[in-house]
Design an enzyme around this catalytic site. Structure first.
Site, PDB file in Angstrom:
ATOM      1  N   ARG A  28      -2.312   7.066  -0.330  1.00 31.51           N
ATOM      2  CA  ARG A  28      -0.813   6.795  -1.104  1.00 31.51           C
ATOM      3  C   ARG A  28       0.197   6.910  -0.233  1.00 31.51           C
ATOM      4  O   ARG A  28       0.346   7.741   1.144  1.00 31.51           O
ATOM      5  CB  ARG A  28      -0.772   8.186  -2.062  1.00 31.51           C
ATOM      6  CG  ARG A  28      -1.549   8.208  -3.137  1.00 31.51           C
ATOM      7  CD  ARG A  28      -1.356   6.919  -4.094  1.00 31.51           C
ATOM      8  NE  ARG A  28      -2.079   6.724  -5.584  1.00 31.51           N
ATOM      9  CZ  ARG A  28      -2.947   6.181  -5.657  1.00 31.51           C
ATOM     10  NH1 ARG A  28      -3.420   5.489  -4.488  1.00 31.51           N
ATOM     11  NH2 ARG A  28      -3.830   6.265  -6.763  1.00 31.51           N
ATOM     12  N   GLU A  45       6.918   2.608  -3.572  1.00 32.07           N
ATOM     13  CA  GLU A  45       6.168   1.393  -4.323  1.00 32.07           C
ATOM     14  C   GLU A  45       6.587   1.171  -5.651  1.00 32.07           C
ATOM     15  O   GLU A  45       6.988   2.318  -6.208  1.00 32.07           O
ATOM     16  CB  GLU A  45       4.420   2.039  -4.493  1.00 32.07           C
ATOM     17  CG  GLU A  45       3.709   0.958  -4.226  1.00 32.07           C
ATOM     18  CD  GLU A  45       2.158   1.031  -4.124  1.00 32.07           C
ATOM     19  OE1 GLU A  45       1.979   1.808  -2.969  1.00 32.07           O
ATOM     20  OE2 GLU A  45       1.576   0.915  -5.076  1.00 32.07           O
ATOM     21  N   HIS A  79      -0.944  -2.722  -1.901  1.00 33.10           N
ATOM     22  CA  HIS A  79      -1.982  -1.764  -2.481  1.00 33.10           C
ATOM     23  C   HIS A  79      -3.126  -2.506  -3.243  1.00 33.10           C
ATOM     24  O   HIS A  79      -3.363  -2.447  -4.476  1.00 33.10           O
ATOM     25  CB  HIS A  79      -1.104  -1.148  -3.716  1.00 33.10           C
ATOM     26  CG  HIS A  79      -1.803   0.279  -3.896  1.00 33.10           C
ATOM     27  ND1 HIS A  79      -1.047   1.395  -4.413  1.00 33.10           N
ATOM     28  CD2 HIS A  79      -2.873   0.683  -4.166  1.00 33.10           C
ATOM     29  CE1 HIS A  79      -1.819   2.606  -4.822  1.00 33.10           C
ATOM     30  NE2 HIS A  79      -2.964   2.041  -4.524  1.00 33.10           N
ATOM     31  N   ASP A  82      -1.265  -0.018   2.943  1.00 39.08           N
ATOM     32  CA  ASP A  82      -1.384  -0.707   1.680  1.00 39.08           C
ATOM     33  C   ASP A  82      -0.846  -0.053   0.749  1.00 39.08           C
ATOM     34  O   ASP A  82      -0.613  -0.586  -0.340  1.00 39.08           O
ATOM     35  CB  ASP A  82      -3.041  -0.593   1.559  1.00 39.08           C
ATOM     36  CG  ASP A  82      -3.641  -1.358   0.337  1.00 39.08           C
ATOM     37  OD1 ASP A  82      -3.191  -2.443   0.128  1.00 39.08           O
ATOM     38  OD2 ASP A  82      -3.987  -0.563  -0.809  1.00 39.08           O
TER      39      ASP A  82
END
Ligand code: GLV
Length: 306
Positions: A223, A252, A270, A247
């Protein structure tokens, strides 16, 4: 009985067209169940909008930091996630990023596509000798961390890991359990596999980055909030870290343009669990959890809310 996927859950293009917002909670009023993705913030406002009919929220993700569990408990709503079905796909992607970073695949690909003139040279795009003694440090040796470790062991890497449930100095499947301090100073590549909790927010902060081995790499498929992104950018610019693969992002789906601007950073949106069959299994598990709760049975993979 009725249930609907949350509006906006289905596709990235839908998300691009309509900014995420509270208005999408209108559709949940009076429903018995909601299937949601990790981009939806499931909080007090959501539960209030849903009303007393809501029995279950099924997250199509193993992580559930998007859900206010205390609010779910207050409203008597069961929460479920999708553990287990995405370990292999997430570990595959993590290891792909380790290889891409260490062997500079994305930089080299860009170099060719830009039409640069080149002749072979012995120092051209040299990178990390992954299978010749490189050490992988895994922070969080849960299911996904262990799946990454197995891949790394198959590549002859030395693998060390932190794990709160195993004694320091013990070894599991060839993985040595060490303290975070030892891991940071020893690892050529540090890969994060802990959930985002208050205790892990900015676990990789300026101090942790400074403690990493000079020239090491950081990989984050967990995360975004676990890493202080600004501090990471500084660590890359100073040359202390050789690169990072990310990622999951702090803001986000916004990606810090400073990360985008750095060629030593490999970025994916992600997608670590985005194997086709894996995503089907995640969705299926979410549906099965809903069906179980609505039929009065125990869900298959509940999240502890209280
Ligand atoms: C993806 O990030 C997940 O938590 O499943």
């Amino acid at each position: 009985m009725s249930w609907t996927p949350m509006p906006g859950s289905a596709s990235t293009s839908a998300r691009r067209r309509r900014p995420l917002g509270r208005s999408c909670w209108n559709g949940v009023a009076g429903k018995d169940a909601a299937i949601v993705t990790l981009t939806e913030r499931i909080d007090e406002e959501f539960f209030a909008a849903a009303g007393p009919s809501l029995k279950v929220v099924a997250n199509v993700a193993v992580g559930f930091d998007n859900i206010d569990l205390a609010a779910a408990a207050r409203h008597g709503v069961t929460v479920t996630n999708t553990p287990g079905v995405l370990d292999g796909a997430t570990a595959d992607h993590t290891f792909a990023l380790i290889l891409a970073l260490g062997r500079r695949i994305v930089e080299a690909d860009r170099f060719i596509r830009e039409g640069n003139q080149w002749v072979w040279g012995p120092r051209m795009f040299v990178g990390l000798d992954i299978s010749a003694g490189a050490t992988l440090g895994i922070i969080g040796l849960g299911r996904i961390g262990m799946a990454v470790a197995r891949r790394a062991r198959a590549f002859d890497m030395r693998v060390i890991a932190t794990d709160a449930t195993r004694p320091l100095g013990s070894t599991v499947e060839g993985v040595e359990i060490v303290s975070q301090e030892e891991l940071l100073v020893s690892a050529d590549v540090v890969s994060l596999h802990v959930p985002l909790l208050p205790s892990t927010r900015h676990l990789i902060n300026r101090e942790a980055l400074a403690a990493m081995k000079p020239g090491a790499y950081l990989v984050n498929c967990a995360r975004g909030g676990i890493v202080d992104e600004q501090a990471l950018i500084e660590a890359i610019d100073s040359g202390h870290l050789r690169g990072a693969a990310i990622d999951t992002f702090e803001g986000e789906p916004h990606v810090n343009p400073e990360l985008i601007a750095r060629p030593q950073v490999v970025l994916t949106p992600h997608t670590a669990s985005a194997g086709e069959a894996t995503r089907d299994r995640m969705c299926r598990l979410a549906v099965d959890n809903v069906l179980a709760v609505l039929a009065g049975r125990e869900p298959l993979t509940p999240v502890k809310t209280a």
